[in-house]
Write a protein that holds these residues in place. Structure first.
Motif, PDB file in Angstrom:
ATOM      1  N   ASN A 291      45.175  50.116  17.672  1.00 31.05           N
ATOM      2  CA  ASN A 291      46.455  50.749  18.487  1.00 31.05           C
ATOM      3  C   ASN A 291      47.541  50.645  17.640  1.00 31.05           C
ATOM      4  N   ASP A 292      47.715  49.497  16.832  1.00 33.01           N
ATOM      5  CA  ASP A 292      48.897  49.324  15.889  1.00 33.01           C
ATOM      6  C   ASP A 292      48.619  50.503  14.760  1.00 33.01           C
ATOM      7  N   PHE A 293      47.605  50.580  14.413  1.00 30.47           N
ATOM      8  CA  PHE A 293      47.386  51.532  13.306  1.00 30.47           C
ATOM      9  C   PHE A 293      47.973  52.883  13.877  1.00 30.47           C
ATOM     10  N   GLU A 294      47.680  53.431  15.016  1.00 37.96           N
ATOM     11  CA  GLU A 294      48.100  54.617  15.853  1.00 37.96           C
ATOM     12  C   GLU A 294      49.542  54.808  15.611  1.00 37.96           C
ATOM     13  N   ILE A 295      50.105  53.500  16.169  1.00 44.59           N
ATOM     14  CA  ILE A 295      51.525  53.612  16.517  1.00 44.59           C
ATOM     15  C   ILE A 295      52.283  53.676  14.874  1.00 44.59           C
ATOM     16  N   ALA A 296      51.567  52.912  14.046  1.00 43.32           N
ATOM     17  CA  ALA A 296      52.272  52.990  12.730  1.00 43.32           C
ATOM     18  C   ALA A 296      52.204  54.496  12.105  1.00 43.32           C
ATOM     19  N   LYS A 297      51.031  54.917  12.415  1.00 44.20           N
ATOM     20  CA  LYS A 297      51.043  56.571  12.098  1.00 44.20           C
ATOM     21  C   LYS A 297      52.267  57.329  12.579  1.00 44.20           C
ATOM     22  N   ARG A 298      52.236  57.014  13.880  1.00 44.72           N
ATOM     23  CA  ARG A 298      53.512  57.979  14.512  1.00 44.72           C
ATOM     24  C   ARG A 298      54.848  57.530  14.043  1.00 44.72           C
ATOM     25  N   GLN A 299      54.849  56.445  13.924  1.00 44.81           N
ATOM     26  CA  GLN A 299      56.372  55.603  13.441  1.00 44.81           C
ATOM     27  C   GLN A 299      56.641  55.552  11.955  1.00 44.81           C
ATOM     28  N   GLY A 300      55.516  56.104  11.195  1.00 43.25           N
ATOM     29  CA  GLY A 300      55.743  55.973   9.828  1.00 43.25           C
ATOM     30  C   GLY A 300      56.085  54.597   9.430  1.00 43.25           C
ATOM     31  N   LEU A 301      55.253  53.482   9.806  1.00 42.44           N
ATOM     32  CA  LEU A 301      55.604  52.274   9.506  1.00 42.44           C
ATOM     33  C   LEU A 301      54.292  52.064   8.378  1.00 42.44           C
ATOM     34  N   GLN A 302      54.624  51.074   7.518  1.00 44.51           N
ATOM     35  CA  GLN A 302      53.865  50.579   6.457  1.00 44.51           C
ATOM     36  C   GLN A 302      52.872  49.941   7.035  1.00 44.51           C
ATOM     37  N   SER A 303      51.703  49.681   6.177  1.00 44.47           N
ATOM     38  CA  SER A 303      50.472  48.547   6.741  1.00 44.47           C
ATOM     39  C   SER A 303      50.338  47.606   5.492  1.00 44.47           C
ATOM     40  N   ILE A 304      50.192  46.392   6.260  1.00 44.12           N
ATOM     41  CA  ILE A 304      50.073  45.270   5.355  1.00 44.12           C
ATOM     42  C   ILE A 304      48.756  44.478   5.494  1.00 44.12           C
ATOM     43  N   ASN A 305      47.682  44.392   4.720  1.00 49.48           N
ATOM     44  CA  ASN A 305      46.433  43.949   4.989  1.00 49.48           C
ATOM     45  C   ASN A 305      46.476  42.437   4.317  1.00 49.48           C
ATOM     46  N   ILE A 306      46.328  41.563   5.311  1.00 50.86           N
ATOM     47  CA  ILE A 306      46.494  40.212   5.213  1.00 50.86           C
ATOM     48  C   ILE A 306      45.127  39.175   4.947  1.00 50.86           C
ATOM     49  N   PHE A 307      43.983  40.135   5.023  1.00 46.09           N
ATOM     50  CA  PHE A 307      42.877  39.228   4.960  1.00 46.09           C
ATOM     51  C   PHE A 307      41.988  39.937   3.608  1.00 46.09           C
ATOM     52  N   ASP A 308      41.121  38.947   3.069  1.00 50.43           N
ATOM     53  CA  ASP A 308      40.221  39.481   2.022  1.00 50.43           C
ATOM     54  C   ASP A 308      38.976  39.722   2.981  1.00 50.43           C
ATOM     55  N   GLU A 309      37.881  39.790   2.208  1.00 48.28           N
ATOM     56  CA  GLU A 309      36.593  40.302   2.712  1.00 48.28           C
ATOM     57  C   GLU A 309      35.984  39.128   3.487  1.00 48.28           C
ATOM     58  N   ASN A 310      36.415  38.130   3.384  1.00 53.68           N
ATOM     59  CA  ASN A 310      35.807  36.734   4.064  1.00 53.68           C
ATOM     60  C   ASN A 310      36.623  36.608   5.634  1.00 53.68           C
ATOM     61  N   ALA A 311      37.760  37.413   5.530  1.00 52.51           N
ATOM     62  CA  ALA A 311      38.719  37.202   6.590  1.00 52.51           C
ATOM     63  C   ALA A 311      39.617  35.957   6.284  1.00 52.51           C
ATOM     64  N   THR A 312      39.771  35.798   5.014  1.00 51.23           N
ATOM     65  CA  THR A 312      40.609  34.559   4.416  1.00 51.23           C
ATOM     66  C   THR A 312      41.913  35.330   4.086  1.00 51.23           C
ATOM     67  N   LEU A 313      42.916  34.693   4.619  1.00 51.43           N
ATOM     68  CA  LEU A 313      44.343  35.071   4.326  1.00 51.43           C
ATOM     69  C   LEU A 313      44.546  35.163   2.658  1.00 51.43           C
TER      70      LEU A 313
END
Length: 897
Positions: A291-313
């Motif tokens: 959902n947030d991804f969709e909102i971000a697309k509409r609102q032109g927000l940036q995305s910040i990936n906080i996890f690596d492949e192990n779901a470690t920050l």
RNA sequence: GGGCGGGUAGCUCAGCGGGAGAGCAUCGGCCUUACAAGCCGGGGGUCACAGGUUCAAACCCUGUUCCGCCUACCA
């Protein structure tokens, strides 16, 4: 096997041990499972739902493949060109996990080997330990065409997969892009939406205060947001509110300070926000929520990936970097509390997504993946079922299928593992051009550079499974198999892979073959334990088919599964059920011993009497009539996938009609010295037995083949002998009526004897009084049969004038009275009690029926035959009642005297 | 939240408009020369509950209730 019809050849109990292997080997060696291409015959084809190459036969497989084998054996016997294509699935994730685990136990990882070497290791594993399930399917008796066995990673199928991928890409139905996908931190790969299971979990809702950035504070100090996953705040890039929400209207456009990280994030207005839920303000984490991804697309927000492949920050989480996601959650909450920003905490139930392979909680994650555009493929697939070009059985699944097909989303097909079909795409390292091609490209067609890098991802295993119905038949080549056997006749599978597999085969089949992949889809139930729980190793409630096959015999297991396969209902299975059907298999075995013993012959086939119906005894005409009916029922049931109906009908007929009544009735003729009678009885006994074996064969192939080979006459194999047909000339209602009446008389005498406590061996005298000419003829002609079945000394027919014997137990039937004269044996009080009980019952029935017949509405509106039936009924009741009353009076007179 | 399926004998389930069934279990009697892994016989049910439709309901309709499963981006 010699045709020695000697009982000595058959031990007293069926020992399935070597029989199963012996016949299976012989069938295979003679190529009886191999596809037939005879012109002029109809065809019947199936492809097996390919089990995982890592798999071990579980009870679900046993059910699935037993049902398929029943159908294919039936159709093969019935003269169809049959093919059942077997094979296994490379099971990307599952197989990779198996091999990795082995490496881990040696202290190494796949990365120590590198991609190429690792794949080689997987192949080595596959050759040595994979495909065990194939041997187990053979043990189950499956009559697959093993010469056409396929593997989703074999050369031909790999070529088909590549072809499908390239064509879909060229048609614009495959694309690559950045989207939120489900990431399994354990398997290190993306998963398709349906590969995520939802588990209801007790969680919490945390209410967090996001302070307004200092210079934008006016009337308000902060906004409170609610979240079930507080750690994701580290990736927040906005807070969203509903545009019409009066509480927040004046805050839209202002900035907040993201707690803990002190990053400025804006307040945005988006209609997707539900004002009623929580605080009406949502934290927006575009990289980790759809959902947030969709909102971000509409609102032109940036995305910040906080996890690596192990779901470690990762480093984006600054001071929290290196923490596991749950550890991070705890720390975030502690830190928020310290700063007074945690407003409250509520218990809250939510559905968390877990990986369907390893049950690890999946992490929604923004990444670049390959997708199949689903909608254009789904539409024809939806229509094909609506138009009944493919028929789902039971039809109740159509609704579910429709629902899924109409809400289907694009299918993520790329997987970040090594074992599988590598995506045939290359990127030009110089200009970034993406090249999708059947062959490895030499140079970039755009800039000519030769430095190309192949896509490292592999395809979802289900991608190759989706084309299984035609790839296994040789596609993309135009093979005779494809021409003869596509579309396949039936797919038999479990309903839980309706979406994973069936729906996708429908899409791919229609798209690439221009026709549905199968005419029928039979979806069978899941097997559960006796309490209705899903079987699982961790619960310890698993019934292992291999163990029980060894314990009770494969035939018993197969018959049990078939007998329980009622449509639209789960199967609750307990071991005792299988034991029960082993008894049944043994019963067939012993019936065979009896039949062979009484043929007393090592001669050839018995000749059919010239005009069977003209001189056969009613019992013979009756059993042939029943056989014919049962044959019809079994055929119809199999044609309609009512496996349980077919199995139960056969069980009932063979045991409780043929063995319990016919064989008993036939004994005098079989062992007597009247040659004509003996010949007739022998012929009927053998014919019914032979037909029964053939009707049974699809269900219990081993014991039937073993026994069939012992029958006299020249014999090929039962599995290629004709499946019996209904023979209308055998229908004989009159004979059925006679035997029905014999059964009634016999049962009532046995009952009386048992209740009187008379030893079954005691040779008592029984007298019978007929109240009609018809009844007299019946008794006269059938008294020998009745004698045989009850085991009495004589059955004397009384004339009407004779006085009823005193002190005799009396049985009152419709137009027959039966007396068992046993002075002293009969308790008159007890007799009276029983008669009164029966009298009451009859009176009740009479009142009920009378009420009906007095009802004008009933007389005028009910169908004529129903009204007639009621009249007949009351008539019958009254005749019987009269006799009961009269007999009661007699007994009472005796008591008084 | 939506959808589907189910509540019938002690257990597992058939039956899905015209006299309540099967298998297993249970009880009683039988080593009857195919079968004791067998044979014969018996007991056992307001067909979840409440309404309705119908001459007639376990069966069709409505509601209630309990139990499964599937599905869903309300943080």
């Amino acid at each position: 096997m010699p045709n020695e019809a000697s009982i000595n050849a058959l031990p007293k109990a069926y020992d399935f041990g070597d029989v199963e292997h012996r016949w299976y080997r012989e069938w295979t060696e003679k190529g009886l499972f191999t596809a037939r291409f005879d012109p002029g015959r109809p065809y019947f084809s199936m492809v097996i739902p390919p089990p995982n190459v890592t798999g071990v036969l579980h009870i679900g497989h046993a059910l699935n493949n037993t049902l398929q084998d029943i159908l294919v054996r039936y159709k093969r016997m019935d003269g169809y060109n049959t093919i059942w294509v077997p094979g296994t699935d490379h099971a990307g994730i599952a197989t990779q996990i198996v091999v990795e685990r082995r490496m881990n136990s040696e202290g190494r990882s796949r990365h120590d080997f590198g991609r190429e070497k690792f794949i080689q290791k997987v192949w080595e594993w596959k050759e040595s330990s994979g495909g065990r399930i194939i041997e187990q399917l053979k043990g189950l008796g499956c009559s697959c065409d093993w010469s056409r066995e396929r593997f989703t990673m074999d050369e031909g199928l790999s070529r088909a997969v590549k072809e499908v991928f390239v064509r879909l890409y060229e048609e614009g139905l495959i694309y690559r892009g950045n989207y939120i996908i489900n990431w399994c931190p354990r398997c290190h790969t993306a998963l398709a939406d349906i590969e995520v299971e939802h588990k209801q979990t007790e969680g919490q809702l945390w209410y967090i205060r996001y302070p307004l950035a200092e210079e934008t504070r006016q009337d308000t100090e902060f906004i409170t947001v609610a979240t079930t996953r507080p750690e994701t705040m580290l990736g927040d890039t906005a807070v969203a509110v509903h545009p019409e929400d009066p509480r927040y209207k004046n805050l839209v456009g202002r900035d907040l300070m993201l707690p803990l990280l002190n990053r400025r994030i804006p307040v945005v207005a988006d209609a997707a926000v539900e004002p009623e839920f929580g605080t009406g303000a949502v934290k927006v984490t575009p990289a980790h929520d759809l959902n947030d991804f969709e909102i971000a697309k509409r609102q032109g927000l940036q995305s910040i990936n906080i996890f690596d492949e192990n779901a470690t920050l990762n480093e984006s989480a600054s001071q929290y970097a290196g923490l596991d996601r749950y550890e991070a959650r705890k720390r975030v909450i502690i830190d928020l509390k310290k700063q007074g920003l945690l407003e409250k905490e509520e218990a809250y139930d939510l559905a968390v997504g877990v990986c369907y392979r390893c049950k690890t909680v999946v992490e929604p994650r923004l990444s670049k993946q390959w997708f199949v555009k689903a909608a254009p493929l789904a539409e024809p697939a939806l229509k094909a079922v609506k138009d009944k070009r493919t028929i789902l059985v039971p039809a109740s699944w159509e609704r579910t299928y429709d629902e899924w097909m109409t809400t289907i989303r694009d299918w993520c097909i790329s997987r970040q593992i090594w074992w599988g079909h590598r995506i045939p795409a290359w990127t030009c390292l110089s200009c970034g051009e993406v090249i999708v091609s059947r062959e490895e490209p030499k140079a970039c067609p755009k800039c000519g550079n030769t430095a190309l890098e192949q896509e490292s991802d592999v395809l979802d295993t289900w991608f190759s499974s989706a084309i299984w119905p035609f790839s296994t038949l040789g596609w993309p080549d135009k093979t005779p198999e494809l021409k003869t056997f596509y579309p396949t006749s039936v797919l038999i599978t479990s309903f839980d892979i309706l979406f994973f597999w069936v729906a996708r085969m429908m899409m791919m089949g229609l798209h690439f073959m221009g026709d549905v992949p199968f005419r029928h889809v039979y979806l069978h139930a899941l097997i559960r334990d006796i309490e209705g729980k899903k079987m699982s190793k961790s619960k310890g409630n698993v019934i292992d088919p291999l163990t029980i096959m060894e314990k009770y015999g494969t035939d018993a297991v197969r018959f049990t599964l078939a007998a329980f396969a009622a449509q639209g209902r789960d199967i609750k299975l307990a071991e005792e059920r299988i034991e029960g059907y082993r008894h049944f298999v043994n019963k067939i075995w012993n019936a065979a011993r009896f039949v062979l013993l009484n043929l007393k012959t090592s001669q050839g086939a018995l000749a059919e009497p010239a005009e069977p119906e003209s001189f056969h005894d009613p019992s013979e005409r009756w059993i042939l009539s029943r056989l014919s009916q049962v044959t019809g029922t079994v055929r119809k049931a199999l044609d309609e996938f009512d496996f349980d109906v077919a199995a139960k009908e056969l069980y009932q007929f063979f045991w409780h009609e043929y063995c319990d009544w016919y064989l008993e009735l036939a004994k005098p003729a079989l062992t007597g010295d009247e040659t004509d009678r003996q010949d007739a009885a022998r012929w009927v006994t053998l014919t019914v037995f032979d037909h029964s074996l053939r009707l049974f064969h699809p269900f219990i192939p081993f014991v039937t083949e073993e026994l069939w080979q012992h029958l006299p006459g020249q014999r090929d194999h039962i599995m290629v002998s004709p499946f019996p047909k209904q023979i209308d000339s055998w229908t004989d209602v009159a004979a059925e009526d006679i035997i029905k009446q014999v059964m009634e008389v016999v049962s009532s005498i046995r009952n009386a004897r048992s209740e009187l406590g008379i030893h079954p061996g005691a040779k008592i005298i029984v007298m019978a009084l007929a109240h009609s000419d018809k009844a007299y003829d019946f008794l006269n002609s059938q008294k020998k049969a009745i004698n045989t079945l009850v085991g009495i000394k004589t059955l004397d027919l009384m004339s009407k004038e004779e006085l009823r014997p005193e002190g005799a137990a009396t049985i009152i039937l419709e137009d027959i009275e039966i007396f068992i004269p046993l002075e002293g044996f009969v308790d008159i009080d007890e007799e009276l009690r029983k008669l009164t009980k029966e009298e009451d019952k009859l009176n009740k029935e009479i009142i009920k029926t009378e009420a009906k017949l007095k009802n004008e509405h009933f007389l005028s509106r009910a169908p004529q035959e129903i009204v007639q039936k009621e009249f007949d009924k009351i008539n019958k009741f009254q005749i019987k009642l009269e006799k009961i009353v009269s007999h009661k009076e007699t007994l009472q007179a005796i008591l008084r005297s």
